[in-house]
Design a protein around this motif. Structure first.
Motif, PDB file in Angstrom:
ATOM      1  N   HIS A  80       4.624 -11.064   1.701  1.00  0.00           N
ATOM      2  CA  HIS A  80       5.065 -12.493   1.614  1.00  0.00           C
ATOM      3  C   HIS A  80       6.265 -12.395   0.700  1.00  0.00           C
ATOM      4  O   HIS A  80       6.059 -12.014  -0.370  1.00  0.00           O
ATOM      5  N   GLN A  81       7.325 -12.931   0.780  1.00  0.00           N
ATOM      6  CA  GLN A  81       8.655 -12.914   0.156  1.00  0.00           C
ATOM      7  C   GLN A  81       9.023 -11.775   0.018  1.00  0.00           C
ATOM      8  O   GLN A  81       9.141 -11.198  -1.311  1.00  0.00           O
ATOM      9  N   THR A  82       9.616 -10.809   0.990  1.00  0.00           N
ATOM     10  CA  THR A  82       9.879  -9.438   0.999  1.00  0.00           C
ATOM     11  C   THR A  82      11.067  -9.214   0.102  1.00  0.00           C
ATOM     12  O   THR A  82      11.979 -10.160  -0.053  1.00  0.00           O
ATOM     13  N   VAL A  83      11.014  -8.210  -0.918  1.00  0.00           N
ATOM     14  CA  VAL A  83      12.051  -7.891  -1.892  1.00  0.00           C
ATOM     15  C   VAL A  83      12.988  -6.989  -0.980  1.00  0.00           C
ATOM     16  O   VAL A  83      12.518  -5.754  -0.594  1.00  0.00           O
ATOM     17  N   VAL A  84      14.147  -7.060  -1.283  1.00  0.00           N
ATOM     18  CA  VAL A  84      15.189  -6.001  -0.593  1.00  0.00           C
ATOM     19  C   VAL A  84      16.114  -5.840  -1.846  1.00  0.00           C
ATOM     20  O   VAL A  84      16.814  -6.632  -2.308  1.00  0.00           O
ATOM     21  N   THR A  85      16.182  -4.456  -2.081  1.00  0.00           N
ATOM     22  CA  THR A  85      16.930  -4.112  -3.298  1.00  0.00           C
ATOM     23  C   THR A  85      17.532  -2.725  -3.300  1.00  0.00           C
ATOM     24  O   THR A  85      17.144  -1.928  -2.539  1.00  0.00           O
ATOM     25  N   ASP A  86      18.842  -2.423  -3.837  1.00  0.00           N
ATOM     26  CA  ASP A  86      19.477  -1.199  -3.820  1.00  0.00           C
ATOM     27  C   ASP A  86      19.296  -0.673  -5.237  1.00  0.00           C
ATOM     28  O   ASP A  86      20.056   0.265  -5.669  1.00  0.00           O
ATOM     29  N   GLY A  87      18.822  -1.509  -5.961  1.00  0.00           N
ATOM     30  CA  GLY A  87      18.685  -1.033  -7.580  1.00  0.00           C
ATOM     31  C   GLY A  87      19.505  -1.830  -8.424  1.00  0.00           C
ATOM     32  O   GLY A  87      19.206  -1.879  -9.612  1.00  0.00           O
ATOM     33  N   GLN A  88      20.478  -2.362  -7.911  1.00  0.00           N
ATOM     34  CA  GLN A  88      21.538  -3.031  -8.772  1.00  0.00           C
ATOM     35  C   GLN A  88      21.182  -4.588  -8.378  1.00  0.00           C
ATOM     36  O   GLN A  88      20.917  -5.295  -9.239  1.00  0.00           O
ATOM     37  N   THR A  89      20.966  -5.000  -7.153  1.00  0.00           N
ATOM     38  CA  THR A  89      20.906  -6.285  -6.664  1.00  0.00           C
ATOM     39  C   THR A  89      19.672  -6.427  -6.194  1.00  0.00           C
ATOM     40  O   THR A  89      19.074  -5.648  -5.308  1.00  0.00           O
ATOM     41  N   VAL A  90      18.634  -7.731  -6.342  1.00  0.00           N
ATOM     42  CA  VAL A  90      17.558  -7.908  -5.835  1.00  0.00           C
ATOM     43  C   VAL A  90      17.736  -8.955  -5.045  1.00  0.00           C
ATOM     44  O   VAL A  90      17.857 -10.191  -5.503  1.00  0.00           O
ATOM     45  N   PHE A  91      17.108  -9.042  -3.943  1.00  0.00           N
ATOM     46  CA  PHE A  91      16.998 -10.253  -2.938  1.00  0.00           C
ATOM     47  C   PHE A  91      15.503 -10.520  -2.408  1.00  0.00           C
ATOM     48  O   PHE A  91      14.843  -9.609  -2.337  1.00  0.00           O
ATOM     49  N   GLY A 150       0.800  -1.175   0.061  1.00  0.00           N
ATOM     50  CA  GLY A 150       0.032   0.078   0.121  1.00  0.00           C
ATOM     51  C   GLY A 150       0.875   1.269   0.117  1.00  0.00           C
ATOM     52  O   GLY A 150       0.723   2.107  -0.900  1.00  0.00           O
ATOM     53  N   GLU A 151       1.990   1.131   0.852  1.00  0.00           N
ATOM     54  CA  GLU A 151       2.734   2.506   0.952  1.00  0.00           C
ATOM     55  C   GLU A 151       3.790   2.680  -0.383  1.00  0.00           C
ATOM     56  O   GLU A 151       3.911   3.834  -0.988  1.00  0.00           O
ATOM     57  N   MET A 152       4.035   1.378  -1.018  1.00  0.00           N
ATOM     58  CA  MET A 152       4.822   1.449  -2.252  1.00  0.00           C
ATOM     59  C   MET A 152       3.842   2.344  -3.352  1.00  0.00           C
ATOM     60  O   MET A 152       4.301   3.010  -4.118  1.00  0.00           O
ATOM     61  N   GLY A 153       2.454   1.742  -3.348  1.00  0.00           N
ATOM     62  CA  GLY A 153       1.668   2.216  -4.452  1.00  0.00           C
ATOM     63  C   GLY A 153       1.475   3.708  -4.265  1.00  0.00           C
ATOM     64  O   GLY A 153       1.852   4.371  -5.165  1.00  0.00           O
ATOM     65  N   ARG A 154       1.664   4.338  -3.002  1.00  0.00           N
ATOM     66  CA  ARG A 154       1.549   5.653  -2.691  1.00  0.00           C
ATOM     67  C   ARG A 154       2.791   6.274  -3.218  1.00  0.00           C
ATOM     68  O   ARG A 154       2.551   7.289  -3.797  1.00  0.00           O
ATOM     69  N   LEU A 155       4.009   5.618  -3.028  1.00  0.00           N
ATOM     70  CA  LEU A 155       5.150   6.400  -3.497  1.00  0.00           C
ATOM     71  C   LEU A 155       5.427   6.288  -4.795  1.00  0.00           C
ATOM     72  O   LEU A 155       6.085   7.285  -5.558  1.00  0.00           O
ATOM     73  N   THR A 156       4.720   5.680  -5.612  1.00  0.00           N
ATOM     74  CA  THR A 156       5.120   5.394  -7.063  1.00  0.00           C
ATOM     75  C   THR A 156       3.874   5.987  -7.799  1.00  0.00           C
ATOM     76  O   THR A 156       3.813   5.736  -8.963  1.00  0.00           O
ATOM     77  N   LYS A 157       2.802   6.399  -6.997  1.00  0.00           N
ATOM     78  CA  LYS A 157       1.455   6.865  -7.390  1.00  0.00           C
ATOM     79  C   LYS A 157       0.666   6.006  -8.378  1.00  0.00           C
ATOM     80  O   LYS A 157       0.282   6.261  -9.165  1.00  0.00           O
ATOM     81  N   ILE A 209       9.356  -3.012  -9.621  1.00  0.00           N
ATOM     82  CA  ILE A 209       8.690  -1.770  -9.234  1.00  0.00           C
ATOM     83  C   ILE A 209      10.066  -1.460  -8.015  1.00  0.00           C
ATOM     84  O   ILE A 209      10.332  -0.220  -8.035  1.00  0.00           O
ATOM     85  N   ALA A 210      10.333  -2.337  -7.187  1.00  0.00           N
ATOM     86  CA  ALA A 210      11.144  -2.069  -6.241  1.00  0.00           C
ATOM     87  C   ALA A 210      12.555  -1.548  -6.620  1.00  0.00           C
ATOM     88  O   ALA A 210      12.918  -0.548  -6.146  1.00  0.00           O
ATOM     89  N   ALA A 211      13.025  -2.393  -7.667  1.00  0.00           N
ATOM     90  CA  ALA A 211      14.369  -2.171  -8.107  1.00  0.00           C
ATOM     91  C   ALA A 211      14.407  -0.726  -8.705  1.00  0.00           C
ATOM     92  O   ALA A 211      15.240   0.059  -8.640  1.00  0.00           O
ATOM     93  N   GLU A 212      13.495  -0.656  -9.665  1.00  0.00           N
ATOM     94  CA  GLU A 212      13.468   0.823 -10.410  1.00  0.00           C
ATOM     95  C   GLU A 212      13.186   1.718  -9.573  1.00  0.00           C
ATOM     96  O   GLU A 212      13.965   2.962  -9.693  1.00  0.00           O
ATOM     97  N   PHE A 213      12.491   1.769  -8.507  1.00  0.00           N
ATOM     98  CA  PHE A 213      12.348   2.862  -7.488  1.00  0.00           C
ATOM     99  C   PHE A 213      13.690   3.296  -6.704  1.00  0.00           C
ATOM    100  O   PHE A 213      14.110   4.469  -6.651  1.00  0.00           O
ATOM    101  N   ALA A 214      14.223   1.993  -6.321  1.00  0.00           N
ATOM    102  CA  ALA A 214      15.589   2.159  -5.478  1.00  0.00           C
ATOM    103  C   ALA A 214      16.755   2.730  -6.290  1.00  0.00           C
ATOM    104  O   ALA A 214      17.412   3.658  -5.872  1.00  0.00           O
ATOM    105  N   GLU A 215      16.641   2.334  -7.722  1.00  0.00           N
ATOM    106  CA  GLU A 215      17.795   2.750  -8.514  1.00  0.00           C
ATOM    107  C   GLU A 215      17.511   4.525  -8.876  1.00  0.00           C
ATOM    108  O   GLU A 215      18.474   5.344  -8.639  1.00  0.00           O
ATOM    109  N   LYS A 216      16.338   4.967  -8.975  1.00  0.00           N
ATOM    110  CA  LYS A 216      15.971   6.177  -9.426  1.00  0.00           C
ATOM    111  C   LYS A 216      16.181   7.121  -8.172  1.00  0.00           C
ATOM    112  O   LYS A 216      16.834   8.253  -8.198  1.00  0.00           O
ATOM    113  N   GLN A 217      15.984   6.639  -6.957  1.00  0.00           N
ATOM    114  CA  GLN A 217      15.979   7.407  -5.740  1.00  0.00           C
ATOM    115  C   GLN A 217      17.335   7.141  -5.067  1.00  0.00           C
ATOM    116  O   GLN A 217      17.472   7.732  -4.074  1.00  0.00           O
TER     117      GLN A 217
END
Ligand SMILES: NC(=O)C1=CN([C@@H]2O[C@H](COP(=O)(O)OP(=O)(O)OC[C@H]3O[C@@H](n4cnc5c(N)ncnc54)[C@H](OP(=O)(O)O)[C@@H]3O)[C@@H](O)[C@H]2O)[C@@H](O)CC1
Ligand SMILES: Nc1ncnc2c1ncn2[C@@H]1O[C@H](COP(=O)(O)OP(=O)(O)O)[C@@H](O)[C@H]1O
Ligand SMILES: [Mg+2]
Length: 288
Positions: free
Chosen positions: A199-210, A162-169, A182-190
């Motif tokens: 469920h299955q949380t995504v962790v990314t710095d824009g380069q690597t996605v866990f 829900g919060e990610m939806g707000r951040l990405t409009k 979506i997570a990786a694109e946002f991380a890279e841009k910002q």
């Protein structure tokens, strides 16, 4: 990439000849009227994850109740508005306290107002220390008319869909259809680290996605995200890099839920069960 135990970094060692100053200080900001429990959960979790000192900064009318949840952390009462939310006037006191913090988090139970938006804008742009942003901190960032400013230090954003939806409009449904991208694109841009929860949380710095594989449906209950905020902030304060702290923190938080489920199942897990189980998850992680 799936985040397996073998691929995760070791935790910093704990020398017998150490003291609380050896394990870092966190500053956690939030806990407005009606949501005092959220920042308390973050604070207890930070201490159970092993940091040396935890300061909780909250509106002054919430200070007594927050202090009474747990005697092991310190509390700081801040100027507030008529609805019991931190006001912009608190900025100078927060900055003073930030000097002694190795990692900072803002958002759990912060509430939403023009003042919290201005506080976020200021802290996000200028703070040199790693800053974890959760809950209403993310909502404040989402409302900035000119988008997110360039950060002056590591930033870790921990949105649920829900919060990610707000951040990405967009909205939660759109986010869920394409979580990793979506997570990786946002991380890279910002230029930040994104933890897209669920469920299955995504962790990314824009380069690597866990993609984290620990956890269970017991975590689908109020306050468990506030606990995660404390865990990640504590690991950063103890010296792990922000990206390592984030992926290890997400792993340990999920492991804690599994440890609880071994004993009581998933139905009745509540957020305040988690911090002690995080301590046990760390113990098991070190033994591995
Ligand atoms: N004890 C306390 O003091 C507590 C205080 N808290 C504080 O409350 C404040 C508000 O935070 P919040 O997250 O409860 O509300 P909000 O941002 O409107 O999100 C709901 C929206 O997001 C969506 N959504 C969420 N997860 C999703 C998923 N996995 N997958 C898909 N969708 C998902 C959800 O979707 P829906 O349920 O409608 O399907 C809905 O649309 C905040 O300050 C926080 O710190 C809480 O921490 C609780 C404990
Ligand atoms: N079904 C699930 N499986 C695994 N983890 C979950 C599940 N549901 C929720 N979680 C985890 O629980 C936490 C919920 O965080 P959040 O939505 O911010 O809750 P709150 O704001 O109430 O603290 C996140 O770490 C999320 O990944
Ligand atoms: Mg949350």
């Amino acid at each position: 990439m799936r985040s397996h135990l073998e691929s995760l970094p070791a935790l910093p060692t704990r020398d017998q000849d150490s003291h609380k100053g050896s394990y870092g200080t966190v500053l956690l900001i939030g806990g407005s009227r009606g949501m005092a429990g959220s920042i308390a959960l973050s604070g207890i979790a930070a201490l159970r994850t092993g940091c040396g000192l935890a300061f909780l900064a909250c509106p002054e009318s919430s200070q007594g109740i927050i202090a009474s949840f747990e005697p092991s952390y310190l509390t700081i009462g801040l100027p507030e508005d008529e609805d019991g939310r931190i006001s912009y006037e608190a900025n100078s006191r927060i900055r003073e306290q930030m000097n002694s913090a190795h990692a900072i988090a803002i958002g759990p139970g912060l509430g939403s107002s023009r003042d919290t938006e201005l506080l976020l804008l200021d802290l996000y742009a200028t703070t040199e220390q790693p800053l974890v942003i959760d809950a209403d901190g993310l909502n404040a960032l989402s409302r900035l008319p000119d988008g997110l400013p360039k950060p002056n230090g590591p930033r870790i954003l921990t949105p649920h869909p829900g919060e990610m939806g707000r951040l990405t409009k967009t909205d939660a449904k759109t986010v869920q259809q394409n979580r990793e991208e979506i997570a990786a694109e946002f991380a890279e841009k910002q230029q930040c680290i994104v933890v897209l929860k669920g469920h299955q949380t995504v962790v990314t710095d824009g380069q690597t996605v866990f993609v984290n594989m620990t956890g269970n449906s017991g975590l689908a209950t109020g306050g468990t995200g506030d606990v995660l905020t404390g865990v990640i902030t504590s690991l950063i304060a103890q010296g792990l890099s922000p990206f390592d702290a984030t992926r290890v923190g997400v792993y340990l938080h999920g492991s804690a839920a599994e440890i609880i489920a071994e004993k009581i199942g998933e139905d009745g897990l509540i957020a305040s069960d988690l911090p002690l189980a995080v301590a046990e998850a760390i113990h098991r992680y070190r033994l591995h």
